[in-house]
Write a protein that holds these residues in place. Structure first.
Motif, PDB file in Angstrom:
ATOM      1  N   ASN A 357      27.172 -28.188 -14.615  1.00  0.00           N
ATOM      2  CA  ASN A 357      25.811 -28.203 -15.161  1.00  0.00           C
ATOM      3  C   ASN A 357      24.760 -27.662 -14.201  1.00  0.00           C
ATOM      4  O   ASN A 357      23.576 -27.950 -14.358  1.00  0.00           O
ATOM      5  CB  ASN A 357      25.440 -29.634 -15.553  1.00  0.00           C
ATOM      6  CG  ASN A 357      25.616 -30.617 -14.394  1.00  0.00           C
ATOM      7  OD1 ASN A 357      26.333 -30.337 -13.439  1.00  0.00           O
ATOM      8  ND2 ASN A 357      24.959 -31.758 -14.474  1.00  0.00           N
ATOM      9  N   LEU A 358      25.174 -26.887 -13.195  1.00  0.00           N
ATOM     10  CA  LEU A 358      24.196 -26.463 -12.188  1.00  0.00           C
ATOM     11  C   LEU A 358      24.676 -25.225 -11.447  1.00  0.00           C
ATOM     12  O   LEU A 358      25.844 -25.136 -11.062  1.00  0.00           O
ATOM     13  CB  LEU A 358      23.970 -27.607 -11.180  1.00  0.00           C
ATOM     14  CG  LEU A 358      23.086 -27.311  -9.966  1.00  0.00           C
ATOM     15  CD1 LEU A 358      21.652 -27.032 -10.386  1.00  0.00           C
ATOM     16  CD2 LEU A 358      23.134 -28.480  -8.977  1.00  0.00           C
ATOM     17  N   THR A 359      23.761 -24.288 -11.246  1.00  0.00           N
ATOM     18  CA  THR A 359      23.950 -23.186 -10.306  1.00  0.00           C
ATOM     19  C   THR A 359      22.826 -23.279  -9.287  1.00  0.00           C
ATOM     20  O   THR A 359      21.648 -23.246  -9.650  1.00  0.00           O
ATOM     21  CB  THR A 359      23.894 -21.823 -11.014  1.00  0.00           C
ATOM     22  OG1 THR A 359      24.941 -21.755 -11.981  1.00  0.00           O
ATOM     23  CG2 THR A 359      24.077 -20.696 -10.007  1.00  0.00           C
ATOM     24  N   LEU A 360      23.172 -23.435  -8.037  1.00  0.00           N
ATOM     25  CA  LEU A 360      22.163 -23.599  -6.987  1.00  0.00           C
ATOM     26  C   LEU A 360      21.548 -22.246  -6.650  1.00  0.00           C
ATOM     27  O   LEU A 360      22.239 -21.332  -6.192  1.00  0.00           O
ATOM     28  CB  LEU A 360      22.799 -24.213  -5.742  1.00  0.00           C
ATOM     29  CG  LEU A 360      23.278 -25.664  -5.887  1.00  0.00           C
ATOM     30  CD1 LEU A 360      24.097 -26.079  -4.671  1.00  0.00           C
ATOM     31  CD2 LEU A 360      22.098 -26.604  -6.066  1.00  0.00           C
ATOM     32  N   THR A 361      20.258 -22.141  -6.889  1.00  0.00           N
ATOM     33  CA  THR A 361      19.548 -20.870  -6.677  1.00  0.00           C
ATOM     34  C   THR A 361      18.351 -21.094  -5.757  1.00  0.00           C
ATOM     35  O   THR A 361      17.542 -21.995  -6.007  1.00  0.00           O
ATOM     36  CB  THR A 361      19.038 -20.301  -8.014  1.00  0.00           C
ATOM     37  OG1 THR A 361      20.136 -20.185  -8.916  1.00  0.00           O
ATOM     38  CG2 THR A 361      18.394 -18.951  -7.813  1.00  0.00           C
ATOM     39  N   PRO A 362      18.205 -20.325  -4.674  1.00  0.00           N
ATOM     40  CA  PRO A 362      17.032 -20.475  -3.798  1.00  0.00           C
ATOM     41  C   PRO A 362      15.741 -20.215  -4.558  1.00  0.00           C
ATOM     42  O   PRO A 362      15.678 -19.335  -5.421  1.00  0.00           O
ATOM     43  CB  PRO A 362      17.271 -19.412  -2.718  1.00  0.00           C
ATOM     44  CG  PRO A 362      18.740 -19.141  -2.748  1.00  0.00           C
ATOM     45  CD  PRO A 362      19.161 -19.316  -4.173  1.00  0.00           C
ATOM     46  N   GLY A 363      14.708 -20.989  -4.224  1.00  0.00           N
ATOM     47  CA  GLY A 363      13.407 -20.811  -4.856  1.00  0.00           C
ATOM     48  C   GLY A 363      12.476 -19.989  -3.993  1.00  0.00           C
ATOM     49  O   GLY A 363      12.904 -19.317  -3.039  1.00  0.00           O
ATOM     50  N   SER A 364      11.204 -20.033  -4.318  1.00  0.00           N
ATOM     51  CA  SER A 364      10.198 -19.320  -3.537  1.00  0.00           C
ATOM     52  C   SER A 364      10.047 -19.974  -2.164  1.00  0.00           C
ATOM     53  O   SER A 364      10.281 -21.172  -1.990  1.00  0.00           O
ATOM     54  CB  SER A 364       8.854 -19.335  -4.268  1.00  0.00           C
ATOM     55  OG  SER A 364       8.963 -18.727  -5.529  1.00  0.00           O
ATOM     56  N   TRP A 365       9.624 -19.190  -1.195  1.00  0.00           N
ATOM     57  CA  TRP A 365       9.452 -19.667   0.178  1.00  0.00           C
ATOM     58  C   TRP A 365       8.402 -20.782   0.228  1.00  0.00           C
ATOM     59  O   TRP A 365       7.334 -20.678  -0.342  1.00  0.00           O
ATOM     60  CB  TRP A 365       9.045 -18.495   1.062  1.00  0.00           C
ATOM     61  CG  TRP A 365       8.800 -18.838   2.494  1.00  0.00           C
ATOM     62  CD1 TRP A 365       7.625 -18.716   3.170  1.00  0.00           C
ATOM     63  CD2 TRP A 365       9.754 -19.332   3.433  1.00  0.00           C
ATOM     64  NE1 TRP A 365       7.776 -19.100   4.465  1.00  0.00           N
ATOM     65  CE2 TRP A 365       9.080 -19.500   4.676  1.00  0.00           C
ATOM     66  CE3 TRP A 365      11.102 -19.674   3.363  1.00  0.00           C
ATOM     67  CZ2 TRP A 365       9.706 -19.978   5.812  1.00  0.00           C
ATOM     68  CZ3 TRP A 365      11.731 -20.147   4.498  1.00  0.00           C
ATOM     69  CH2 TRP A 365      11.042 -20.288   5.703  1.00  0.00           C
ATOM     70  N   GLN A 366       8.735 -21.866   0.892  1.00  0.00           N
ATOM     71  CA  GLN A 366       7.845 -22.999   1.130  1.00  0.00           C
ATOM     72  C   GLN A 366       7.413 -23.710  -0.159  1.00  0.00           C
ATOM     73  O   GLN A 366       6.330 -24.296  -0.218  1.00  0.00           O
ATOM     74  CB  GLN A 366       6.612 -22.568   1.942  1.00  0.00           C
ATOM     75  CG  GLN A 366       6.965 -22.066   3.330  1.00  0.00           C
ATOM     76  CD  GLN A 366       5.762 -21.796   4.202  1.00  0.00           C
ATOM     77  OE1 GLN A 366       4.641 -21.658   3.717  1.00  0.00           O
ATOM     78  NE2 GLN A 366       5.973 -21.725   5.505  1.00  0.00           N
ATOM     79  N   ASP A 367       8.257 -23.680  -1.171  1.00  0.00           N
ATOM     80  CA  ASP A 367       7.980 -24.388  -2.422  1.00  0.00           C
ATOM     81  C   ASP A 367       8.766 -25.701  -2.423  1.00  0.00           C
ATOM     82  O   ASP A 367       9.881 -25.781  -2.931  1.00  0.00           O
ATOM     83  CB  ASP A 367       8.380 -23.512  -3.612  1.00  0.00           C
ATOM     84  CG  ASP A 367       8.012 -24.138  -4.948  1.00  0.00           C
ATOM     85  OD1 ASP A 367       7.623 -25.314  -4.979  1.00  0.00           O
ATOM     86  OD2 ASP A 367       8.116 -23.437  -5.980  1.00  0.00           O
ATOM     87  N   LEU A 368       8.162 -26.748  -1.859  1.00  0.00           N
ATOM     88  CA  LEU A 368       8.864 -28.025  -1.739  1.00  0.00           C
ATOM     89  C   LEU A 368       9.015 -28.728  -3.082  1.00  0.00           C
ATOM     90  O   LEU A 368       9.921 -29.547  -3.251  1.00  0.00           O
ATOM     91  CB  LEU A 368       8.143 -28.928  -0.734  1.00  0.00           C
ATOM     92  CG  LEU A 368       8.197 -28.458   0.725  1.00  0.00           C
ATOM     93  CD1 LEU A 368       7.510 -29.468   1.641  1.00  0.00           C
ATOM     94  CD2 LEU A 368       9.636 -28.233   1.189  1.00  0.00           C
ATOM     95  N   THR A 369       8.135 -28.434  -4.024  1.00  0.00           N
ATOM     96  CA  THR A 369       8.294 -29.005  -5.369  1.00  0.00           C
ATOM     97  C   THR A 369       9.599 -28.515  -5.996  1.00  0.00           C
ATOM     98  O   THR A 369      10.366 -29.296  -6.583  1.00  0.00           O
ATOM     99  CB  THR A 369       7.102 -28.621  -6.263  1.00  0.00           C
ATOM    100  OG1 THR A 369       5.903 -29.130  -5.687  1.00  0.00           O
ATOM    101  CG2 THR A 369       7.275 -29.205  -7.660  1.00  0.00           C
ATOM    102  N   TYR A 370       9.872 -27.216  -5.832  1.00  0.00           N
ATOM    103  CA  TYR A 370      11.133 -26.674  -6.339  1.00  0.00           C
ATOM    104  C   TYR A 370      12.316 -27.283  -5.601  1.00  0.00           C
ATOM    105  O   TYR A 370      13.321 -27.655  -6.216  1.00  0.00           O
ATOM    106  CB  TYR A 370      11.161 -25.154  -6.195  1.00  0.00           C
ATOM    107  CG  TYR A 370      12.483 -24.555  -6.608  1.00  0.00           C
ATOM    108  CD1 TYR A 370      12.775 -24.341  -7.949  1.00  0.00           C
ATOM    109  CD2 TYR A 370      13.460 -24.229  -5.657  1.00  0.00           C
ATOM    110  CE1 TYR A 370      14.006 -23.809  -8.334  1.00  0.00           C
ATOM    111  CE2 TYR A 370      14.679 -23.704  -6.026  1.00  0.00           C
ATOM    112  CZ  TYR A 370      14.946 -23.498  -7.372  1.00  0.00           C
ATOM    113  OH  TYR A 370      16.175 -22.991  -7.754  1.00  0.00           O
ATOM    114  N   GLN A 371      12.201 -27.389  -4.279  1.00  0.00           N
ATOM    115  CA  GLN A 371      13.311 -27.937  -3.499  1.00  0.00           C
ATOM    116  C   GLN A 371      13.605 -29.383  -3.903  1.00  0.00           C
ATOM    117  O   GLN A 371      14.761 -29.804  -3.948  1.00  0.00           O
ATOM    118  CB  GLN A 371      13.002 -27.858  -2.009  1.00  0.00           C
ATOM    119  CG  GLN A 371      12.953 -26.441  -1.455  1.00  0.00           C
ATOM    120  CD  GLN A 371      14.201 -25.630  -1.728  1.00  0.00           C
ATOM    121  OE1 GLN A 371      14.149 -24.557  -2.308  1.00  0.00           O
ATOM    122  NE2 GLN A 371      15.348 -26.147  -1.305  1.00  0.00           N
TER     123      GLN A 371
END
Length: 423
Positions: A357-371
């Motif tokens: 149920n998940l593919t780990l994809t990097p988010g935007s730089w310094q976006d801690l909400t996404y992390q």
């Protein structure tokens, strides 16, 4: 051409960076290139266990993990957090292991931040206050040091302040007052005995270590027949911006700082990504392939239980996490797979090839909400397993193939003589 090796953990840490640095140090020294070891992230929370073929052992925190090799120097760069108290203790431990000149081989960048006992106390106080929602801190004040430097940049404690004890004492008094106000109920000493004792330790260290002059690293990198090893801290899944927030460190532990320091040097660079043949995590946070049976079978005497992180947790190899680690680590040229000797007694391995149920994809730089959203998704992840048969060597080869990277080093034990380089 100058040789540079970058050693980076691709998971949550504890993958054996120290043993790989020790091995690489010995290989370079044997070829006539006694390397400089550069620490480019983290601080005293590092725990890089090394054992020599002769039986000496040490868990390196701030000294480079190649310090057992005579003449090898350590450079704590501007990205490093220097803790004089734990540095003093670590030097005493090295003396007990037969290394009596470690401080004279240590070079400090003047702008490196200092971690004080009050940073450590505040860190432990705040972590305890989190109760069951702990972040997995090591209790050594890393986050507190970085946070205070960001909030009070002109008043931050730095290595260069050690040269002026009077001004240092004034900064420490302000610093101690801030910590006391931030942590109501925490018993921070009200007299100056501990403060004066810490300054005394700092002054004793300052008499033995060297404050690196401007251009120190650049001059070293210009030496064609020399070498440098960039020793990472923690693992990239704990990186301050790319890790699974809030279970992260306050440092950039990808390859970014190392490549920044190497910029324009013209060095021949090999960037090694280090991983165990199986997955581990020491501290709080989601761990999809964790297995209680493996945690019991693969207890690790170099990673003992502690009141801050608990026991070392062990899980099945996780290709999904490793692929994410490679995606965020920066340039990785080849892999070093460790702890293969510990895998051999177990015949019925499983391999997690991804998640339902998940593919780990990097988010935007310094976006801690996404992390943080990624952390919650990882907490609910359901691994897809397949049986994993064959020898430990075959497992290492298979992991490298799945990750699309050459297998450069395999490790079959704690010492440099237990490592094998692959052409």
């Amino acid at each position: 051409m100058h040789r540079a090796i970058i050693v980076t953990d691709l998971l949550f840490g504890d993958s054996g960076k120290g043993t790989i640095v020790d091995w690489a140090t010995r290989e370079l020294a044997t070829s006539g290139r006694s390397p400089l070891i550069v620490r480019h992230s983290g601080g005293a929370q590092a725990a890089h266990a090394v054992q020599t073929p002769e039986g000496n052992a040490h868990t390196f925190q701030q000294f480079g993990a190649g310090t057992f090799v005579p003449g090898v120097r350590t450079y704590l760069s501007e990205f490093m957090l220097v803790n004089p108290l734990t540095l003093f203790w670590e030097n005493e431990g090295l003396k007990a292991s037969g290394v009596n000149d470690a401080l004279s081989r240590l070079f400090l960048h003047p702008e490196a931040l200092l971690t004080s006992p009050w940073h450590m106390a505040a860190n432990r106080y705040k972590e305890q206050k989190r109760g069951t929602a702990r972040h997995g801190s090591c209790g050594l004040g890393i986050g507190e040091t970085q946070a205070e430097a960001l909030a009070y940049p002109s008043d931050a404690l730095r290595v260069r302040h050690l040269t002026n004890p009077i001004a240092l004492r004034e900064r420490l008094l302000r610093h101690r007052t801030r910590k006391r106000m931030e942590c109501p109920g925490l018993l921070i000493d009200s007299d100056d005995e501990e403060l004066n004792a810490w300054i005394t330790i700092c002054q004793s260290l300052l008499g033995s270590v060297t404050l690196a002059p401007e251009g120190y690293l650049r001059e070293h990198l210009a030496r064609v027949k020399a070498a440098t090893i960039f020793e990472g801290s923690q693992g990239v899944l704990l990186d301050e911006w790319r890790g699974f927030h809030p279970y992260t460190t306050w440092s950039t532990v990808t390859t970014a700082n190392a490549f920044h320091l190497l910029e324009g040097s013209g060095a021949e660079i090999t960037s090694l990504g280090v991983l165990r043949g199986y997955a581990t995590r020491h501290g709080a946070g989601p761990f999809p392939t964790e297995a209680a049976a493996l945690t019991k079978l693969l207890a690790d005497d170099t990673n003992p239980d502690n009141p801050w992180q608990g026991e070392l947790r062990v899980g099945w190899p996780d290709v999904g996490l490793l692929r994410y680690g490679l995606a965020v680590a920066g340039r990785i040229d080849a892999l070093a797979v460790t702890c293969l000797d510990r895998m051999e007694p177990i015949s019925d391995w499983q391999l997690a090839t991804g998640y339902e149920n998940l593919t780990l994809t990097p988010g935007s730089w310094q976006d801690l909400t996404y992390q943080e959203s990624l952390t919650e998704a990882l907490r609910a992840a359901k691994p897809i397993y397949r049986p994993w048969a064959g020898s430990a060597q075959a497992h290492a080869v298979d992991l490298a193939a799945l990750l699309g990277k050459p297998l450069a080093v395999t490790s079959w034990g704690k010492t440099a003589s237990d490592k094998s380089a692959r052409a």
